[in-house]
Design a protein around this motif. Structure first.
Motif, PDB file in Angstrom:
ATOM      1  N   LEU A   1       0.831  -1.203   0.000  1.00 24.66           N
ATOM      2  CA  LEU A   1       0.000   0.000   0.000  1.00 24.66           C
ATOM      3  C   LEU A   1       0.864   1.252   0.000  1.00 24.66           C
ATOM      4  N   PHE A   2       1.899   1.266   0.812  1.00 23.32           N
ATOM      5  CA  PHE A   2       2.801   2.408   0.905  1.00 23.32           C
ATOM      6  C   PHE A   2       3.432   2.715  -0.459  1.00 23.32           C
ATOM      7  N   ILE A   3       3.997   1.702  -1.101  1.00 23.65           N
ATOM      8  CA  ILE A   3       4.633   1.894  -2.408  1.00 23.65           C
ATOM      9  C   ILE A   3       3.606   2.348  -3.435  1.00 23.65           C
ATOM     10  N   GLU A   4       2.461   1.704  -3.458  1.00 23.96           N
ATOM     11  CA  GLU A   4       1.412   2.056  -4.421  1.00 23.96           C
ATOM     12  C   GLU A   4       0.963   3.504  -4.239  1.00 23.96           C
ATOM     13  N   THR A   5       0.839   3.954  -3.019  1.00 21.11           N
ATOM     14  CA  THR A   5       0.360   5.308  -2.743  1.00 21.11           C
ATOM     15  C   THR A   5       1.425   6.356  -3.037  1.00 21.11           C
TER      16      THR A   5
ATOM     17  N   GLN B   1       4.218   8.358   8.798  1.00 28.21           N
ATOM     18  CA  GLN B   1       3.653   8.037   7.484  1.00 28.21           C
ATOM     19  C   GLN B   1       2.181   7.688   7.660  1.00 28.21           C
ATOM     20  N   PHE B   2       1.360   8.222   6.794  1.00 24.06           N
ATOM     21  CA  PHE B   2      -0.084   7.970   6.839  1.00 24.06           C
ATOM     22  C   PHE B   2      -0.559   7.924   5.404  1.00 24.06           C
ATOM     23  N   CYS B   3      -1.297   6.888   5.053  1.00 22.65           N
ATOM     24  CA  CYS B   3      -1.842   6.860   3.701  1.00 22.65           C
ATOM     25  C   CYS B   3      -3.105   6.013   3.650  1.00 22.65           C
ATOM     26  N   VAL B   4      -3.898   6.328   2.654  1.00 25.59           N
ATOM     27  CA  VAL B   4      -5.134   5.611   2.362  1.00 25.59           C
ATOM     28  C   VAL B   4      -5.047   5.155   0.911  1.00 25.59           C
ATOM     29  N   SER B   5      -5.468   3.936   0.663  1.00 26.65           N
ATOM     30  CA  SER B   5      -5.485   3.406  -0.695  1.00 26.65           C
ATOM     31  C   SER B   5      -6.174   4.388  -1.631  1.00 26.65           C
ATOM     32  N   ARG B   6      -5.606   4.580  -2.799  1.00 31.29           N
ATOM     33  CA  ARG B   6      -6.179   5.520  -3.775  1.00 31.29           C
ATOM     34  C   ARG B   6      -7.631   5.173  -4.072  1.00 31.29           C
ATOM     35  N   GLU B   7      -7.953   3.904  -4.051  1.00 30.24           N
ATOM     36  CA  GLU B   7      -9.315   3.434  -4.310  1.00 30.24           C
ATOM     37  C   GLU B   7     -10.309   3.954  -3.271  1.00 30.24           C
ATOM     38  N   PHE B   8      -9.831   4.235  -2.058  1.00 33.94           N
ATOM     39  CA  PHE B   8     -10.710   4.658  -0.969  1.00 33.94           C
ATOM     40  C   PHE B   8     -10.567   6.133  -0.612  1.00 33.94           C
ATOM     41  N   GLN B   9      -9.705   6.860  -1.307  1.00 37.51           N
ATOM     42  CA  GLN B   9      -9.521   8.273  -1.003  1.00 37.51           C
ATOM     43  C   GLN B   9     -10.733   9.086  -1.450  1.00 37.51           C
TER      44      GLN B   9
ATOM     45  N   VAL C   1      -5.546  -4.367   3.309  1.00 34.65           N
ATOM     46  CA  VAL C   1      -5.100  -3.190   4.048  1.00 34.65           C
ATOM     47  C   VAL C   1      -5.424  -1.980   3.180  1.00 34.65           C
ATOM     48  N   ILE C   2      -6.301  -1.102   3.683  1.00 37.86           N
ATOM     49  CA  ILE C   2      -6.705   0.047   2.876  1.00 37.86           C
ATOM     50  C   ILE C   2      -6.154   1.372   3.411  1.00 37.86           C
ATOM     51  N   ALA C   3      -5.588   1.347   4.616  1.00 35.08           N
ATOM     52  CA  ALA C   3      -4.970   2.554   5.170  1.00 35.08           C
ATOM     53  C   ALA C   3      -3.939   2.137   6.203  1.00 35.08           C
ATOM     54  N   LEU C   4      -2.935   2.988   6.376  1.00 30.76           N
ATOM     55  CA  LEU C   4      -1.925   2.697   7.380  1.00 30.76           C
ATOM     56  C   LEU C   4      -1.439   3.986   8.019  1.00 30.76           C
ATOM     57  N   SER C   5      -1.001   3.843   9.246  1.00 28.42           N
ATOM     58  CA  SER C   5      -0.376   4.924   9.985  1.00 28.42           C
ATOM     59  C   SER C   5       0.851   4.345  10.670  1.00 28.42           C
ATOM     60  N   LEU C   6       1.999   4.859  10.328  1.00 28.05           N
ATOM     61  CA  LEU C   6       3.271   4.380  10.844  1.00 28.05           C
ATOM     62  C   LEU C   6       3.862   5.467  11.725  1.00 28.05           C
ATOM     63  N   GLY C   7       4.122   5.147  12.973  1.00 24.23           N
ATOM     64  CA  GLY C   7       4.653   6.178  13.851  1.00 24.23           C
ATOM     65  C   GLY C   7       5.187   5.625  15.150  1.00 24.23           C
ATOM     66  N   GLU C   8       5.166   6.484  16.152  1.00 26.35           N
ATOM     67  CA  GLU C   8       5.731   6.099  17.442  1.00 26.35           C
ATOM     68  C   GLU C   8       5.098   6.895  18.566  1.00 26.35           C
ATOM     69  N   ARG C   9       5.181   6.313  19.738  1.00 29.08           N
ATOM     70  CA  ARG C   9       4.829   7.044  20.956  1.00 29.08           C
ATOM     71  C   ARG C   9       5.984   7.990  21.220  1.00 29.08           C
ATOM     72  N   LYS C  10       5.669   9.262  21.420  1.00 36.28           N
ATOM     73  CA  LYS C  10       6.723  10.253  21.625  1.00 36.28           C
ATOM     74  C   LYS C  10       6.572  10.873  23.001  1.00 36.28           C
ATOM     75  N   PRO C  11       7.593  10.702  23.853  1.00 35.81           N
ATOM     76  CA  PRO C  11       7.518  11.324  25.170  1.00 35.81           C
ATOM     77  C   PRO C  11       7.572  12.848  25.046  1.00 35.81           C
ATOM     78  N   TRP C  12       6.805  13.516  25.869  1.00 39.09           N
ATOM     79  CA  TRP C  12       6.812  14.970  25.919  1.00 39.09           C
ATOM     80  C   TRP C  12       6.532  15.388  27.355  1.00 39.09           C
ATOM     81  N   ILE C  13       6.808  16.614  27.678  1.00 40.61           N
ATOM     82  CA  ILE C  13       6.637  17.123  29.035  1.00 40.61           C
ATOM     83  C   ILE C  13       5.233  16.859  29.563  1.00 40.61           C
ATOM     84  N   LYS C  14       4.237  17.001  28.716  1.00 44.01           N
ATOM     85  CA  LYS C  14       2.841  16.817  29.135  1.00 44.01           C
ATOM     86  C   LYS C  14       2.354  15.386  28.947  1.00 44.01           C
TER      87      LYS C  14
END
Length: 148
Positions: free
Chosen positions: A21-25, A86-94, A65-78
């Motif tokens: 999906l990532f490559i296709e998008t 990275q965030f994407c939705v299949s072109r077919e579903f956009q 798989v029609i959408a993905l979100s790739l990331g991390e938990r990020k510590p912050w003061i609050k």
């Protein structure tokens, strides 16, 4: 209609479908990214998955798989935040609300996990900027992005 979709964690079982999906998008307009090989993208995903703070989501319809979100938990003061790299939705579903639905699903899940914000960067002037602003994200004008 939305009940046919399911939010899952990104894992080794759906990694190959996420890479596809990532490559296709991102190899299409407006990004036109060029990858040396599929293995390069697999390694990118695996490096993220090996990070202690990794957090990735996929939205599936059946086995697709029609959408993905790739990331991390990020510590912050609050407290912890979810940083989307990275965030994407299949072109077919956009263009039919699936991306907004997916973001809402993610936001609900991170709140359950005790995280208090979603943060990300995107390209100015691209469709993604309009999408995120439409979904309640605001530009942090006091922050600049620097690279060396």
């Amino acid at each position: 209609m939305r009940e046919e979709f399911c939010l899952l964690p990104m894992n080794s079982g759906n990694l190959n479908r996420c890479v596809d999906l990532f490559i296709e998008t991102f190899s299409k307009e407006p990004w036109n990214d060029v990858y040396d090989s599929r293995e390069q993208v697999v390694t990118f995903f695996e490096n993220y998955r090996n990070n202690n703070y990794f957090l990735g989501y996929v939205l599936v319809k059946g086995e697709e798989v029609i959408a993905l979100s790739l990331g991390e938990r990020k510590p912050w003061i609050k407290g912890m935040e979810y940083y989307i790299d990275q965030f994407c939705v299949s072109r077919e579903f956009q263009g039919n609300g699936i991306g907004s639905y997916f973001l809402n699903f993610i936001e609900s899940d991170i709140r359950k996990e005790g995280m208090n914000a979603i943060i990300l960067m995107t390209d100015r002037g691209f469709p993604s900027e309009r999408f995120y602003k439409k979904n309640g994200f605001t530009e942090c004008e006091e922050i600049i992005f620097l690279a060396k």
